[in-house]
Write a protein that holds these residues in place. Structure first.
Motif, PDB file in Angstrom:
ATOM      1  N   TYR A  31       0.853  -1.185   0.000  1.00 24.30           N
ATOM      2  CA  TYR A  31       0.000   0.000   0.000  1.00 24.30           C
ATOM      3  C   TYR A  31       0.892   1.240   0.000  1.00 24.30           C
ATOM      4  N   TYR A  32       0.494   2.237  -0.798  1.00 24.03           N
ATOM      5  CA  TYR A  32       1.290   3.459  -0.954  1.00 24.03           C
ATOM      6  C   TYR A  32       0.445   4.673  -0.612  1.00 24.03           C
ATOM      7  N   LEU A  33       1.089   5.656   0.003  1.00 24.24           N
ATOM      8  CA  LEU A  33       0.429   6.922   0.321  1.00 24.24           C
ATOM      9  C   LEU A  33       1.387   8.051  -0.021  1.00 24.24           C
ATOM     10  N   GLU A  34       0.891   9.053  -0.717  1.00 20.26           N
ATOM     11  CA  GLU A  34       1.688  10.248  -1.009  1.00 20.26           C
ATOM     12  C   GLU A  34       0.938  11.449  -0.450  1.00 20.26           C
ATOM     13  N   VAL A  35       1.646  12.217   0.384  1.00 21.10           N
ATOM     14  CA  VAL A  35       1.028  13.366   1.039  1.00 21.10           C
ATOM     15  C   VAL A  35       1.964  14.566   0.920  1.00 21.10           C
ATOM     16  N   PRO A  36       1.479  15.680   0.334  1.00 19.36           N
ATOM     17  CA  PRO A  36       2.313  16.881   0.313  1.00 19.36           C
ATOM     18  C   PRO A  36       2.458  17.439   1.734  1.00 19.36           C
ATOM     19  N   LEU A  37       3.662  17.839   2.078  1.00 14.71           N
ATOM     20  CA  LEU A  37       3.881  18.446   3.385  1.00 14.71           C
ATOM     21  C   LEU A  37       3.499  19.917   3.317  1.00 14.71           C
ATOM     22  N   LYS A  38       2.888  20.412   4.354  1.00 14.56           N
ATOM     23  CA  LYS A  38       2.393  21.794   4.372  1.00 14.56           C
ATOM     24  C   LYS A  38       3.509  22.802   4.604  1.00 14.56           C
ATOM     25  N   SER A  39       4.557  22.357   5.294  1.00  9.13           N
ATOM     26  CA  SER A  39       5.610  23.287   5.705  1.00  9.13           C
ATOM     27  C   SER A  39       6.579  23.655   4.594  1.00  9.13           C
ATOM     28  N   ALA A  40       6.641  22.864   3.530  1.00  7.81           N
ATOM     29  CA  ALA A  40       7.602  23.117   2.454  1.00  7.81           C
ATOM     30  C   ALA A  40       7.098  22.435   1.196  1.00  7.81           C
ATOM     31  N   ASN A  41       7.817  22.628   0.125  1.00  3.71           N
ATOM     32  CA  ASN A  41       7.441  22.015  -1.149  1.00  3.71           C
ATOM     33  C   ASN A  41       8.018  20.597  -1.213  1.00  3.71           C
ATOM     34  N   PHE A  42       7.535  19.750  -0.278  1.00  6.24           N
ATOM     35  CA  PHE A  42       8.001  18.376  -0.155  1.00  6.24           C
ATOM     36  C   PHE A  42       6.820  17.420  -0.220  1.00  6.24           C
ATOM     37  N   LEU A  43       7.119  16.184  -0.574  1.00  4.65           N
ATOM     38  CA  LEU A  43       6.119  15.137  -0.663  1.00  4.65           C
ATOM     39  C   LEU A  43       6.573  13.947   0.176  1.00  4.65           C
ATOM     40  N   ALA A  44       5.725  13.515   1.107  1.00  5.83           N
ATOM     41  CA  ALA A  44       6.017  12.323   1.904  1.00  5.83           C
ATOM     42  C   ALA A  44       5.426  11.120   1.184  1.00  5.83           C
ATOM     43  N   LYS A  45       6.224  10.075   1.050  1.00  5.28           N
ATOM     44  CA  LYS A  45       5.755   8.822   0.466  1.00  5.28           C
ATOM     45  C   LYS A  45       5.912   7.739   1.529  1.00  5.28           C
ATOM     46  N   ILE A  46       4.800   7.078   1.823  1.00  2.00           N
ATOM     47  CA  ILE A  46       4.798   6.037   2.850  1.00  2.00           C
ATOM     48  C   ILE A  46       4.334   4.734   2.210  1.00  2.00           C
ATOM     49  N   THR A  76      20.166  19.856  13.209  1.00  2.00           N
ATOM     50  CA  THR A  76      19.204  20.503  14.098  1.00  2.00           C
ATOM     51  C   THR A  76      18.726  21.845  13.562  1.00  2.00           C
ATOM     52  N   GLY A  77      18.903  22.071  12.270  1.00  2.00           N
ATOM     53  CA  GLY A  77      18.438  23.331  11.685  1.00  2.00           C
ATOM     54  C   GLY A  77      16.930  23.468  11.809  1.00  2.00           C
ATOM     55  N   SER A  78      16.459  24.696  11.885  1.00  2.00           N
ATOM     56  CA  SER A  78      15.028  24.925  12.119  1.00  2.00           C
ATOM     57  C   SER A  78      14.175  24.423  10.954  1.00  2.00           C
ATOM     58  N   PHE A  79      14.632  24.614   9.700  1.00  2.00           N
ATOM     59  CA  PHE A  79      13.864  24.146   8.552  1.00  2.00           C
ATOM     60  C   PHE A  79      13.767  22.626   8.576  1.00  2.00           C
ATOM     61  N   SER A  80      14.884  21.971   8.798  1.00  2.00           N
ATOM     62  CA  SER A  80      14.928  20.513   8.854  1.00  2.00           C
ATOM     63  C   SER A  80      14.058  19.989   9.991  1.00  2.00           C
ATOM     64  N   ALA A  81      14.082  20.673  11.129  1.00  2.42           N
ATOM     65  CA  ALA A  81      13.283  20.256  12.280  1.00  2.42           C
ATOM     66  C   ALA A  81      11.788  20.312  11.965  1.00  2.42           C
ATOM     67  N   VAL A  82      11.369  21.319  11.212  1.00  5.95           N
ATOM     68  CA  VAL A  82       9.960  21.455  10.840  1.00  5.95           C
ATOM     69  C   VAL A  82       9.553  20.305   9.914  1.00  5.95           C
ATOM     70  N   VAL A  83      10.386  19.994   8.924  1.00  3.24           N
ATOM     71  CA  VAL A  83      10.087  18.911   7.979  1.00  3.24           C
ATOM     72  C   VAL A  83      10.036  17.573   8.729  1.00  3.24           C
ATOM     73  N   LYS A  84      11.000  17.334   9.599  1.00  5.77           N
ATOM     74  CA  LYS A  84      11.030  16.088  10.379  1.00  5.77           C
ATOM     75  C   LYS A  84       9.789  15.974  11.261  1.00  5.77           C
ATOM     76  N   ALA A  85       9.418  17.056  11.904  1.00  8.22           N
ATOM     77  CA  ALA A  85       8.252  17.047  12.794  1.00  8.22           C
ATOM     78  C   ALA A  85       6.970  16.777  12.020  1.00  8.22           C
ATOM     79  N   GLU A  86       6.835  17.364  10.849  1.00  3.90           N
ATOM     80  CA  GLU A  86       5.629  17.139  10.049  1.00  3.90           C
ATOM     81  C   GLU A  86       5.565  15.696   9.550  1.00  3.90           C
ATOM     82  N   TYR A  87       6.698  15.160   9.138  1.00  8.55           N
ATOM     83  CA  TYR A  87       6.746  13.764   8.692  1.00  8.55           C
ATOM     84  C   TYR A  87       6.402  12.826   9.850  1.00  8.55           C
ATOM     85  N   ARG A  88       6.980  13.093  11.017  1.00  7.71           N
ATOM     86  CA  ARG A  88       6.712  12.281  12.206  1.00  7.71           C
ATOM     87  C   ARG A  88       5.221  12.358  12.574  1.00  7.71           C
ATOM     88  N   ALA A  89       4.637  13.532  12.501  1.00  7.12           N
ATOM     89  CA  ALA A  89       3.212  13.696  12.821  1.00  7.12           C
ATOM     90  C   ALA A  89       2.345  12.898  11.848  1.00  7.12           C
TER      91      ALA A  89
END
Length: 146
Positions: A31-46, A76-89
């Motif tokens: 099963y595949y899921l693709e979700v655009p992240l709100k914090s940046a122009n990124f796409l999470a694929k699970i 530990t950069g702030s941008f990276s932390a936001v992307v990691k947090a959104e992916y984790r959420a």
């Protein structure tokens, strides 16, 4: 060291019947899921495998490249932390809505461990059922045991 997917989905069992309602698409056995992240122009694929193992990545939509800093603990950069947090959420939301916490297998009688109360009860029973020493057995006047 566990990655974020292993950490979140450890001791969980997939409820495959919930994946489609969440937005996962079946492709073969997975099963595949693709979700655009709100914090940046990124796409999470699970991906959830046929045995319920979860993996995933985040991709930069501008370049198509995998966002490698997602896996760098020391970044530990702030941008990276936001992307990691959104992916984790996102992963946590999938875990909460599409997975059950694993339960321990039920114990059969042969595998049950004795509980302290059971042990005390068995000791009490043994003490009370032991034969009384012959010197303590009441005797009749002719020396015969009662």
């Amino acid at each position: 060291m566990m990655n974020v997917e292993e950490e979140i989905f450890a001791k969980r069992q997939c409820r495959f019947n919930k994946l489609a309602a969440y937005g996962f698409k079946k492709n073969g056995d997975d099963y595949y899921l693709e979700v655009p992240l709100k914090s940046a122009n990124f796409l999470a694929k699970i991906i959830v495998s046929s045995v319920g193992k979860v993996s995933g990545n985040v991709y930069d939509l501008d370049t198509g490249d995998e966002y490698l800093l997602l896996r760098v603990e020391s970044d530990t950069g702030s941008f990276s932390a936001v992307v990691k947090a959104e992916y984790r959420a996102l992963l946590q939301d999938v875990a909460d809505k599409c997975f059950n916490a694993s339960s321990k297998p039920r114990q059969t009688r042969s595998r049950m461990k004795l509980r302290p109360a059971t042990v005390v009860s068995q000791i009490f029973h043994l003490r009370n059922s032991q034969t009384t020493p012959s010197s303590e057995i009441p005797r009749t006047g002719n020396g015969m045991a009662c």
